[in-house]
Write a protein that holds these residues in place. Structure first.
Motif, PDB file in Angstrom:
ATOM      1  N   ILE A   1       0.839  -1.207   0.000  1.00  0.00           N
ATOM      2  CA  ILE A   1       0.000   0.000   0.000  1.00  0.00           C
ATOM      3  C   ILE A   1       0.875   1.259   0.000  1.00  0.00           C
TER       4      ILE A   1
ATOM      5  N   ARG B   1       0.942   4.132  -2.847  1.00  0.00           N
ATOM      6  CA  ARG B   1       0.751   5.578  -2.579  1.00  0.00           C
ATOM      7  C   ARG B   1       1.879   6.394  -3.195  1.00  0.00           C
TER       8      ARG B   1
ATOM      9  N   ASP C   1      -3.593   9.670  -3.014  1.00  0.00           N
ATOM     10  CA  ASP C   1      -4.896   9.055  -2.720  1.00  0.00           C
ATOM     11  C   ASP C   1      -5.159   7.888  -3.679  1.00  0.00           C
TER      12      ASP C   1
ATOM     13  N   SER D   1      -7.992   6.043  -3.752  1.00  0.00           N
ATOM     14  CA  SER D   1      -9.406   5.758  -4.012  1.00  0.00           C
ATOM     15  C   SER D   1      -9.800   6.176  -5.433  1.00  0.00           C
TER      16      SER D   1
ATOM     17  N   HIS E   1      -8.170  -3.802   1.573  1.00  0.00           N
ATOM     18  CA  HIS E   1      -7.911  -2.389   1.908  1.00  0.00           C
ATOM     19  C   HIS E   1      -8.370  -1.477   0.764  1.00  0.00           C
ATOM     20  N   LEU E   2      -8.040  -1.865  -0.460  1.00  0.00           N
ATOM     21  CA  LEU E   2      -8.400  -1.013  -1.603  1.00  0.00           C
ATOM     22  C   LEU E   2      -9.921  -0.909  -1.747  1.00  0.00           C
TER      23      LEU E   2
ATOM     24  N   GLU F   1     -12.029  -1.116   0.724  1.00  0.00           N
ATOM     25  CA  GLU F   1     -12.494  -0.275   1.844  1.00  0.00           C
ATOM     26  C   GLU F   1     -12.396   1.210   1.524  1.00  0.00           C
ATOM     27  N   ILE F   2     -11.365   1.580   0.746  1.00  0.00           N
ATOM     28  CA  ILE F   2     -11.197   3.019   0.471  1.00  0.00           C
ATOM     29  C   ILE F   2     -11.844   3.439  -0.856  1.00  0.00           C
ATOM     30  N   GLY F   3     -12.619   2.522  -1.444  1.00  0.00           N
ATOM     31  CA  GLY F   3     -13.407   2.907  -2.622  1.00  0.00           C
ATOM     32  C   GLY F   3     -12.678   2.795  -3.950  1.00  0.00           C
ATOM     33  N   ALA F   4     -11.737   1.860  -4.044  1.00  0.00           N
ATOM     34  CA  ALA F   4     -11.075   1.630  -5.336  1.00  0.00           C
ATOM     35  C   ALA F   4     -11.855   0.576  -6.127  1.00  0.00           C
TER      36      ALA F   4
ATOM     37  N   GLN G   1     -19.514  -4.253   1.080  1.00  0.00           N
ATOM     38  CA  GLN G   1     -19.093  -2.843   1.073  1.00  0.00           C
ATOM     39  C   GLN G   1     -19.595  -2.078  -0.146  1.00  0.00           C
TER      40      GLN G   1
END
Ligand SMILES: NC(=O)C1=CN([C@@H]2O[C@H](COP(=O)(O)OP(=O)(O)OC[C@H]3O[C@@H](n4cnc5c(N)ncnc54)[C@H](O)[C@@H]3O)[C@@H](O)[C@H]2O)C=CC1
Ligand SMILES: O=C(O)CCC(=O)C(=O)O
Length: 382
Positions: A165, A169, A180, A182, A201-202, A204-207, A229
């Motif tokens: 991750i 980034r 960011d 997402s 994780h991706l 969860e953050i809207g990817a 989700q």
């Protein structure tokens, strides 16, 4: 007799040619448990060898040997890049992780590891789990990455996934001017211990995800998380992952997947993943470079697990592990910048940095002896 001697000397010659550059290669054979394994110790300039053990149904012993030689060499670079006082080593067990495992097999493996008397520390890799190494740890102290209740530092794929991750980034900042993650689309190959955590994780953050795995259960599990989700996951076949219309390709399965055939197909802007030895051959870094695809050197992106298991051997400290894992972000950015500045590939920029550290340390201690434990150079920086 004469003929036999000639044959054996011919064979030794070939083997030594093949393992040239490695300090030691150990073949482990235990017919009663079916264990056939190879341990390769590449370079102990920086300290005792450290590297996980992979279980895979290799088509031949030669394939297994090639894999372990390349993986252990990669560990030397990974340790140097992460500024860790360990050397490069790796183990491979020949067998199908779905059908050929037993507690006895891993105990037998543990005995072979123990026989190296601290020259080689190991734990999980592709195809092996913490439970397997709980068995091995019954026979030797030179095991890491086992659960905390068994005296280990826990699942090393957690910091590995965190490192991926951070690598993503840094790549996003370099490519898009914004770290960011997402809203972008990622193509993930392999939803195992590392890939699944990265994918979760991706999501969860809207990817948006395009994923593939040969394990149906892993695919079902990620679909379920996406449904919970309201995330966006598309499942594709093994070959289709290379043609996926995505921003970044995240390889988290086997090595050698960046080759003439696949690079030609890639439509992504960058490759940032955990898989070891993603490039089939070193020159594939140039092929990616020429195609304008940014390559985050695998041994830097995936060093979170190594950082944790190395830390564990001196008394696990989660804050220190997280701090060193976070440094992957800066390392990756610096490598991108150096590569641009010197007009070299990102792999060459990373390799140069590692070679400098190895050269600097070579005079200090070029063969690890157990009586001379490496000193932890990283004090009170948390
Ligand atoms: N676990 C760790 O902490 C670290 C892992 N790595 C590397 O990251 C990669 C993944 O490691 P893990 O997640 O631990 O392994 P794993 O064995 O838990 O997961 C690998 C996944 O890839 C899938 N897979 C295998 N062949 C495939 C194919 N042809 N197409 C699509 N999927 C396929 C498997 O079904 C499995 O779900 C390996 O290359 C490993 O060496 C590197 C550093 C640390
Ligand atoms: O992640 C681990 O458990 C040990 C390090 C390793 O084998 C690797 O980074 O490939």
């Amino acid at each position: 007799m004469k003929q036999q001697l000639d044959q054996s000397s011919q064979m030794s010659f070939d083997i030594f040619q093949k393992i040239n550059g490695h300090e030691q290669v150990v073949f482990c054979n235990d017919p009663s448990t079916g264990l056939q394994a190879i341990i390769a110790i590449h370079d102990t300039t920086l300290g005792p060898a450290l590297g996980g053990t992979r279980m895979y149904p290799y088509a031949s012993v030669e394939d297994a040997l090639n894999d372990v030689l390349r993986l252990s060499e990669g560990m030397t670079y990974k340790c140097a890049a992460a500024d860790i006082d360990f050397g490069g080593g790796k183990g491979v067990i020949i067998g199908d992780p779905k059908t050929d495992k037993s507690p006895a097999l891993f105990r037998a493996y543990g005995q072979f590891v123990d026989s190296l008397n601290g020259r080689f520390f190991t734990g999980t890799d592709m195809g092996t789990t913490m439970d397997d190494f709980v068995q091995a740890a019954k026979e030797t102290n030179f095991i890491n990455g086992i659960p905390e209740e068994f005296g280990g530092g826990g699942d090393s794929s957690v910091p590995t996934a965190q490192g991926v991750i951070y690598g993503l980034r840094a790549t996003s900042l370099y490519l898009y001017g914004d770290e960011d993650l997402s809203g972008k689309t990622y193509a993930i190959q392999g939803l195992g211990k590392v890939g699944f955590k990265v994918a979760t994780h991706l999501l969860e953050i809207g990817a948006n995800l395009i994923v593939t795995d040969i394990n149906e259960e892993a695919l079902k599990a990620i679909e379920q998380i996406a449904a919970e989700q309201k995330g966006n996951v598309t499942i594709v076949g093994s070959d289709e992952i290379y043609t996926a219309e995505a921003d970044i390709f995240i390889p988290c399965a086997m090595g050698g997947i960046l080759n003439d055939e696949t690079i030609e197909k890639l439509k992504v802007r960058a490759v940032v993943g955990s898989a070891n030895n993603q490039l089939k051959e070193e020159h594939h870094a140039n092929v990616l470079h020429d195609k304008g695809i940014l390559y985050a050197p695998d041994y830097i992106v995936n060093s979170g697990g190594l950082i944790q298991v190395a830390d564990e051997l001196y008394g696990a400290n989660k804050a220190r592990v997280l701090m060193k894992t976070k440094a992957i972000y800066q390392s990756i950015l610096e490598i991108y910048q150096q590569s641009e500045l010197d007009a070299i590939t990102t792999l060459e920029a990373a390799n140069r940095k590692c070679q400098e550290r190895l050269e600097e340390q070579r005079g200090r201690n070029n063969f690890y002896r157990r009586q001379k434990s490496p000193k932890w150079t990283f004090i009170n920086e948390v």
